[in-house]
Write an enzyme that holds these catalytic residues in place. Sequence first.
Site, short mmCIF file in Angstrom:
data_model
loop_
_atom_site.label_atom_id
_atom_site.label_comp_id
_atom_site.label_asym_id
_atom_site.label_seq_id
_atom_site.Cartn_x
_atom_site.Cartn_y
_atom_site.Cartn_z
N ASP A 35 1.02 -1.81 -0.35
CA ASP A 35 0.08 -0.14 -0.10
C ASP A 35 0.33 1.10 -0.46
O ASP A 35 2.21 1.08 0.96
CB ASP A 35 -0.74 0.00 1.51
CG ASP A 35 -1.67 -0.85 1.25
OD1 ASP A 35 -2.57 -1.71 0.32
OD2 ASP A 35 -2.87 -0.80 1.98
N LYS A 57 -4.04 2.36 -2.60
CA LYS A 57 -4.96 3.32 -2.45
C LYS A 57 -4.70 4.82 -2.84
O LYS A 57 -4.07 5.26 -1.09
CB LYS A 57 -6.37 2.90 -2.21
CG LYS A 57 -6.54 1.28 -2.08
CD LYS A 57 -7.87 0.83 -1.39
CE LYS A 57 -8.39 -0.49 -1.49
NZ LYS A 57 -7.35 -1.52 -1.38
N MET A 168 -9.47 8.20 8.05
CA MET A 168 -9.57 9.14 6.80
C MET A 168 -10.47 9.63 7.29
O MET A 168 -11.47 9.73 6.54
CB MET A 168 -9.73 7.38 5.92
CG MET A 168 -8.65 6.06 6.64
SD MET A 168 -9.54 5.30 5.24
CE MET A 168 -10.44 4.61 6.87
#
Length: 257
Positions: A35, A57, A168
């Site tokens: 990641d 991502k 997030m």
Amino acid sequence: MSGRVTLVGGGPGREDLLTVAAVRALAGAEVVLYDRLAPHEHLAELAPRAELVDVGKRPGHHAIPQHEIERLLVEHALAGRRVVRLKGGDPYVLGRGGEELAACRAAGIPVDVVPGVTSAVAVPGAAGIPLTHRGISCMFTVVSGHAPLSDAELGHLAGLGGTIVVLMGMTTLPATAAGLVRAGMAAGTPVAIVERGFQAGQRTTVAELGDVVARAAAVRAASPAIIVIGEVVRLAAGGDGAAREVMQRAAGLGASP
């Protein structure tokens, strides 16, 4: 003969925060799917015999969708390879490690799990914010800010007390802040936004819940960031009078004059 998959928590992004088990797993890997928030700058040295596959991502942009990541894990393992799935933080803390585990098990592939230092705890710590502190907070709640929280969830958080850590959560910060105030949390509750934890340019912005959105916009706060909501934020003020007062109250010494 099938290989095996190891889900590795890479910690908050700094290589020296990898566990010994994580380093060993990478050293023996033949394929590493990593990641963007996992420590990968020197991955070729940590995994010298491995094919390195970037499956990271980014906000609003998933170059490789989750089902494709799971397919790659299964495909490589069924070909007999030792596969490491290197994830940021801990594989199971608001990541999708559980889905990857299930996909591998459904294909009959053995899976090992190496826990990682979660950014939910480590990044506030790097900014001088203890998530719990005697007399101030005896609990903390970690929530995902990937999507707006419901009124019921916001109500539970506002009533629970303690410290709230949002991962997030920059995109949904306006909805989170307004929703918590609407649910009864004091607008003067301190909030910290810790950007780029353990990276060059780490920065902490402190505001009150009622004006944190405006403050974040003024300083152009952006992901990756951890948002901490609660009285413990005052303890990061490094000698500031309000922080001393809170700590003295916690110790039962009374406020300073």
